[in-house]
Design an enzyme around this catalytic site. Structure first.
Site, PDB file in Angstrom:
ATOM      1  CE1 TYR A  11      -4.947  -1.282   4.692  1.00 28.94           C
ATOM      2  CE2 TYR A  11      -3.459   0.555   4.034  1.00 28.94           C
ATOM      3  CZ  TYR A  11      -4.224  -0.544   3.515  1.00 28.94           C
ATOM      4  OH  TYR A  11      -4.442  -0.776   2.318  1.00 28.94           O
TER       5      TYR A  11
ATOM      6  CB  SER B  39      -0.873  -0.149   1.165  1.00 25.00           C
ATOM      7  OG  SER B  39      -1.536   1.082   1.475  1.00 25.00           O
TER       8      SER B  39
END
Length: 281
Positions: free
Chosen positions: A157, A144
């Protein structure tokens, strides 16, 4: 050193998180290239709908919780029995979690680590023997933008994605000189709805969480089909590191140029997306 391209025609590619989002688009792209697919997800109905829409034959679907060690080990044997040559693994399974450190519980953070990190490690370790038996094979882990730079308001996250990044790099070094190569893909915002369908801390006001999710989703610019093509091309070319989206390239440079001050540049565009405390109205 140049690497031979991975020939996916007629070979098996295993995709996690395949029932929707990036996983489904990657599956469609690989099927158009003639690959046979082993499609993994917890959503059996989504897998069935996807496989009915794919080019080619010989695809299989597997309903699995990647955090279940015993089930993953059994699944690896099942995939090997149904697919004689596994040449690639692409890990797209993942989720998100909204909330700051004061709003999150340890259980909520552990849940996201199980999904994003341990599920990735689990299936990779289980399928590695099959990948090693192929003449050439490649593992692609989706990381990511937040595995490059860690924003406020996304602690679990960012933790999970930095960990996937570390796992990918260490595994690549362990497998150096073997027939298996490892790459990591760093997408910026892709319009898959992950943030809208992800979880938020139970302590959050649902309306506040929705506002933050909407603000984050509004920043996403890359179409899933375009991102999928980049991911598949990175797999076929066996690339070690791939950025998807302008923002990912910018943050990659920013965090290397100023590793302790990059947040000053990221804070303003993310201010609404990380605001999980200001009441509505």
């Amino acid at each position: 050193m140049a690497r031979a391209r991975l020939d996916v025609q007629g070979a098996t590619c295993v995709i996690t998180g395949a029932a929707s989002g990036m996983g489904a688009e990657v599956a469609r792209s690989l099927a158009r290239r003639g690959a046979r697919l082993a499609l993994l997800d917890r959503n059996g109905e989504g897998l069935a709908a996807l496989v009915a829409d794919l080019n080619g034959t010989g695809h299989t679907t597997h309903v699995i919780d990647l955090a279940d060690d015993a089930a993953v080990r059994a699944l690896a044997g099942e995939i090997e029995a149904q697919h004689p040559e596994v040449r690639s693994l692409i890990t797209c399974a993942g989720s998100s979690m909204l909330g700051n450190i004061d709003q999150l519980t340890m259980d909520e953070m552990r849940w996201l680590m199980d999904v994003n990190l341990w599920g990735t490690v689990n299936i990779t370790q289980a399928l590695l023997p099959a990948l090693r038996r192929a003449q050439q094979a490649h593992i692609t882990h989706l990381v990511s933008l937040y595995g490059l730079g860690a924003p406020a308001g996304r602690i679990p996250y960012a933790m999970s994605k930095f960990a996937v990044r570390g796992f990918s790099e260490a595994l690549r070094h362990e497998l150096e000189g073997t027939s298996v190569t490892v790459g990591a893909v760093y997408p910026a915002g892709v319009r898959t709805g992950i943030i809208l369908h992800g979880r938020y801390a139970a302590a959050l006001d649902p309306a506040v969480a929705q506002r933050a999710a909407d603000a984050q989703a509004a920043m996403y610019r890359t179409e899933p089909t375009d991102a999928a093509e980049r991911i598949v091309e990175a797999t076929v070319r066996r690339r070690q590191r791939t950025m998807v989206g302008r923002e990912a390239r910018l943050v990659d440079v920013l965090t290397r140029v100023t590793p302790t001050r990059y947040w000053a540049a990221m804070r303003k565009p993310l201010r609404e997306a990380i605001d999980t405390t200001t009441p509505i109205g």
